[in-house]
Design a protein around this motif. Structure first.
Motif, PDB file in Angstrom:
ATOM      1  N   LEU A  54       0.854  -1.191   0.000  1.00 38.35           N
ATOM      2  CA  LEU A  54       0.000   0.000   0.000  1.00 38.35           C
ATOM      3  C   LEU A  54       0.883   1.232   0.000  1.00 38.35           C
ATOM      4  O   LEU A  54       1.833   1.329   0.783  1.00 38.35           O
ATOM      5  CB  LEU A  54      -0.894   0.010   1.243  1.00 38.35           C
ATOM      6  N   PHE A  55       0.569   2.189  -0.874  1.00 38.42           N
ATOM      7  CA  PHE A  55       1.253   3.477  -0.866  1.00 38.42           C
ATOM      8  C   PHE A  55       0.431   4.495  -0.088  1.00 38.42           C
ATOM      9  O   PHE A  55      -0.789   4.592  -0.251  1.00 38.42           O
ATOM     10  CB  PHE A  55       1.471   3.986  -2.289  1.00 38.42           C
ATOM     11  N   LEU A  56       1.107   5.263   0.751  1.00 41.77           N
ATOM     12  CA  LEU A  56       0.494   6.370   1.472  1.00 41.77           C
ATOM     13  C   LEU A  56       1.597   7.340   1.876  1.00 41.77           C
ATOM     14  O   LEU A  56       2.738   6.932   2.080  1.00 41.77           O
ATOM     15  CB  LEU A  56      -0.253   5.887   2.713  1.00 41.77           C
ATOM     16  N   ASP A  57       1.250   8.597   1.987  1.00 44.11           N
ATOM     17  CA  ASP A  57       2.217   9.609   2.422  1.00 44.11           C
ATOM     18  C   ASP A  57       2.039   9.802   3.925  1.00 44.11           C
ATOM     19  O   ASP A  57       1.414  10.749   4.380  1.00 44.11           O
ATOM     20  CB  ASP A  57       1.985  10.911   1.662  1.00 44.11           C
ATOM     21  N   TYR A  58       2.620   8.884   4.711  1.00 45.19           N
ATOM     22  CA  TYR A  58       2.340   8.869   6.149  1.00 45.19           C
ATOM     23  C   TYR A  58       2.901  10.100   6.871  1.00 45.19           C
ATOM     24  O   TYR A  58       2.394  10.500   7.923  1.00 45.19           O
ATOM     25  CB  TYR A  58       2.902   7.594   6.783  1.00 45.19           C
TER      26      TYR A  58
ATOM     27  N   GLY B 276       4.782  14.969   0.804  1.00 42.61           N
ATOM     28  CA  GLY B 276       4.535  15.045  -0.630  1.00 42.61           C
ATOM     29  C   GLY B 276       4.967  13.840  -1.412  1.00 42.61           C
ATOM     30  O   GLY B 276       4.648  13.733  -2.607  1.00 42.61           O
ATOM     31  N   TYR B 277       5.692  12.899  -0.789  1.00 33.41           N
ATOM     32  CA  TYR B 277       6.171  11.696  -1.469  1.00 33.41           C
ATOM     33  C   TYR B 277       5.481  10.464  -0.898  1.00 33.41           C
ATOM     34  O   TYR B 277       5.317  10.335   0.319  1.00 33.41           O
ATOM     35  CB  TYR B 277       7.688  11.563  -1.329  1.00 33.41           C
TER      36      TYR B 277
ATOM     37  N   TYR C 227       8.400   1.685   4.485  1.00 32.67           N
ATOM     38  CA  TYR C 227       9.555   2.297   3.824  1.00 32.67           C
ATOM     39  C   TYR C 227       9.232   3.763   3.530  1.00 32.67           C
ATOM     40  O   TYR C 227       8.230   4.064   2.883  1.00 32.67           O
ATOM     41  CB  TYR C 227       9.873   1.588   2.516  1.00 32.67           C
ATOM     42  N   ARG C 228      10.097   4.653   3.980  1.00 33.28           N
ATOM     43  CA  ARG C 228       9.910   6.089   3.733  1.00 33.28           C
ATOM     44  C   ARG C 228      10.555   6.479   2.410  1.00 33.28           C
ATOM     45  O   ARG C 228      11.709   6.127   2.127  1.00 33.28           O
ATOM     46  CB  ARG C 228      10.513   6.916   4.868  1.00 33.28           C
ATOM     47  N   ASN C 229       9.797   7.191   1.609  1.00 35.72           N
ATOM     48  CA  ASN C 229      10.268   7.674   0.317  1.00 35.72           C
ATOM     49  C   ASN C 229      11.158   8.897   0.527  1.00 35.72           C
ATOM     50  O   ASN C 229      10.721   9.913   1.054  1.00 35.72           O
ATOM     51  CB  ASN C 229       9.057   8.029  -0.555  1.00 35.72           C
ATOM     52  N   ILE C 230      12.417   8.791   0.111  1.00 33.51           N
ATOM     53  CA  ILE C 230      13.386   9.884   0.269  1.00 33.51           C
ATOM     54  C   ILE C 230      13.531  10.614  -1.064  1.00 33.51           C
ATOM     55  O   ILE C 230      14.307  10.241  -1.937  1.00 33.51           O
ATOM     56  CB  ILE C 230      14.762   9.361   0.732  1.00 33.51           C
ATOM     57  N   GLY C 231      12.713  11.654  -1.232  1.00 29.28           N
ATOM     58  CA  GLY C 231      12.852  12.525  -2.403  1.00 29.28           C
ATOM     59  C   GLY C 231      12.580  11.882  -3.737  1.00 29.28           C
ATOM     60  O   GLY C 231      12.988  12.417  -4.774  1.00 29.28           O
ATOM     61  N   GLY C 232      11.910  10.733  -3.757  1.00 27.21           N
ATOM     62  CA  GLY C 232      11.578  10.081  -5.017  1.00 27.21           C
ATOM     63  C   GLY C 232      12.719   9.325  -5.659  1.00 27.21           C
ATOM     64  O   GLY C 232      12.588   8.852  -6.798  1.00 27.21           O
ATOM     65  N   THR C 233      13.847   9.194  -4.941  1.00 30.53           N
ATOM     66  CA  THR C 233      15.011   8.518  -5.533  1.00 30.53           C
ATOM     67  C   THR C 233      15.385   7.226  -4.814  1.00 30.53           C
ATOM     68  O   THR C 233      16.109   6.409  -5.368  1.00 30.53           O
ATOM     69  CB  THR C 233      16.239   9.443  -5.513  1.00 30.53           C
ATOM     70  N   ARG C 234      14.914   7.050  -3.593  1.00 29.14           N
ATOM     71  CA  ARG C 234      15.188   5.819  -2.852  1.00 29.14           C
ATOM     72  C   ARG C 234      14.236   5.739  -1.661  1.00 29.14           C
ATOM     73  O   ARG C 234      13.528   6.703  -1.353  1.00 29.14           O
ATOM     74  CB  ARG C 234      16.637   5.791  -2.345  1.00 29.14           C
TER      75      ARG C 234
END
Length: 527
Positions: free
Chosen positions: A221-225, A229-230, A245-252
């Motif tokens: 599941l994707f969510l911006d917890y 903005g990512y 998993y936390r999205n770090i700037g859309g790159t990792r």
């Protein structure tokens, strides 16, 4: 809201039963599971989407040793158009179907169909929507076959790098029969992350992005917890740990669940997220073989409050889960699909699905007055207002009978008002924009304010268990006679606000293009 007594609590609504089984009446008569060994079936799912662009939701249901079925919504009936639409192929004729999602992966304006399969020699399947009437298999061209011969389970879509092209994450499971030989706790096959190249093709980057998780993932599941903005990534892993998993700037991505209270051991199946306590933060519900999990987001940490708010259910085996406001009273309720699995004897063979009605300080089991107390063996679950009457309806994937469609009839009798919101992104066309939204606006957040109370939802694609609730958002508004404020936070970073909108309406918002209030007769007015 949770833990508060007094005015926030109310009795169950009148108008029992709240739901009526209309499956046969609407033409859902085809048995989707044709397997003599039901005890080990982990599929499958169902998904809502408007594939023909006529403004109402159609339904796809995966098959298990049977063809999947596409049902076109024709108002009074769902008509089976599987064969004429080109979806009955050698790959799907005797499929072991797991999940399905409708997704406009190429921003064409029409959603295509993505399927994951159990140990299929073909791998996953992407059927491109050609003209709203027919489909073509473009899996090989798109590069989405995945791992043929392996067990692809749930799929989730999000624009993780905010380039206006939607990306894909696929969870992989393990052959459950291996539990009999004691091999269940080995390493999984590894999940896959596909970045959309914005040309109809994808590239696989799970290792590069740090999300090649080797758990037995049933549903991502994707969510911006953290509201940065990512889109972040949550995994419901069977025989293992819930992971975030936390999205770090859309790159990792960075694994953070071991530090913020998300990581819990269990046999996790399905997942849904929503702002259940109206504090502006996303809470997460995860179904389990044992006690279900409700992770309350405090801003910096997640705390399990399932038992405290009476959302636990130790005697059932949970699979699909929906967050919905059954009577539009402004408080979100929870429906969980339950079913037996394997040969263990510590759970009832026949299971009940559960409706947990939100009383404010806690949830109350309202399964019986809701008309939902029938024995079954459920897996997938998809919730949407298929008849556009303001009440969210329920579709249950059951192993022992055709799909069960429960029509919501309490919402139309309730004093509660409602609004349905449909979003269309436009910045995917913008060559100079730093960030863009996809055409389906996946990841966009909508806030609706009435009487000083703010309701918040996100456009999600792929959730529950192997299922998808469709592209539109449904808000129950209690006694509100109008909407004070509706704000859209687009993935592009654009924020648009509209005021003084009518209730009991369908509102369409186009990014930078205005807000249109629709009725059955068409557009009423624009703002």
């Amino acid at each position: 809201m949770w833990g508060q007594a007094g005015p926030s609590a109310q009795l169950l609504p009148e108008g029992k039963p709240y739901f009526v089984d209309v499956s046969r009446e609407y033409g859902l008569t085809e048995l989707m599971v044709k397997d003599a060994d039901i005890a080990w079936v982990v599929g499958g799912g169902a998904c809502w989407g408007d594939y023909d662009g006529d403004g109402d939701l159609d339904l796809y249901v995966v098959g298990w040793r049977a063809p999947g079925r596409l049902y076109r919504n024709e108002g009074a009936i769902f008509r089976d158009v599987t064969e004429e639409s080109g979806l009955l192929t050698d790959k799907t004729r005797d499929m072991l179907g797991m999940s399905c999602t409708w997704v406009d992966y190429d921003n064409s304006g029409l959603p295509s169909l993505f399927l994951t399969l159990y140990e299929s020699p073909y791998g996953n399947i992407l059927f491109k929507n050609i003209n709203g009437r027919s489909f073509r298999d473009v899996t090989e061209f798109a590069g989405l076959a995945g791992k043929p011969g392996k067990i692809a389970a749930g799929a989730a879509w999000a624009d993780i790098n905010r380039d206006g092209c939607i990306d894909l994450y696929v969870g992989y499971y393990v052959n459950l029969r291996s539990v009999q030989s004691g091999q269940i706790f080995g390493k999984g096959d590894g999940n896959l992350l596909y970045i959309n190249n914005c040309d109809g093709t994808f590239r696989e980057v799970s290792k590069q992005y740090g999300v090649e998780d080797f758990g037995y993932t049933f549903q991502p599941l994707f969510l911006d917890y953290d509201n940065d903005g990512y889109q972040d990534l949550f995994l419901a892993n069977d025989f293992g740990l819930t992971r975030l998993y936390r999205n770090i700037g859309g790159t990792r991505f960075e694994l953070v669940s071991q530090h913020n209270g998300v990581e819990r051991a269990g046999q996790w199946m399905g997942v849904a997220a929503g702002d259940l306590d109206l504090d502006g933060l996303w809470d997460i519900i995860v179904t389990n073989y044992d006690e279900n999990l409700l992770l309350k987001n405090t801003g910096s940490y997640f705390v399990d409050v399932a038992s405290r708010v009476r959302l636990s259910d130790p005697y059932q085996v949970g699979w699909g889960v929906c967050i919905l406001d059954v009577d539009n009273d402004g408080k979100q309720d929870v429906f969980i699909a339950n079913g037996k699995i394997g040969v263990r004897t510590d759970r009832p063979t026949k299971q009940y699905n559960r409706l947990f009605y939100n009383l404010g300080p806690f949830f109350l089991d309202a399964t019986w007055p809701a008309g939902l107390a029938s024995h079954g063996n459920a897996r997938g679950l998809a919730c949407a207002d298929y008849d556009q009457d303001g009440g969210v309806d329920i579709l249950v994937y059951d192993l022992n009978r055709p799909p069960i469609l429960y029509k919501n009839q309490v919402a139309s009798k309730s004093a509660g008002t409602w609004v349905q919101v449909r979003l269309e992104g436009s910045t995917w066309l913008c060559a100079l924009c730093a960030y863009r939204s996809t055409r389906e606006a996946v990841g966009a957040v909508v806030e609706v304010e009435v009487h000083g109370r703010i309701y918040k939802q996100q456009v999600v694609k792929g959730s529950s268990y192997l299922s998808d609730n469709g592209p539109w958002l449904y808000f129950g508004l209690g006694s509100a006679g109008s909407i004070d404020r509706l704000t859209v936070f687009w993935p592009s970073g654009i924020i648009e606000e509209y005021r003084d909108l009518p209730v009991n309406s369908v509102i369409r918002v186009v990014e930078t293009g205005g807000c249109f209030v629709q009725s059955v007769g068409g557009v009423v007015h624009g703002k």
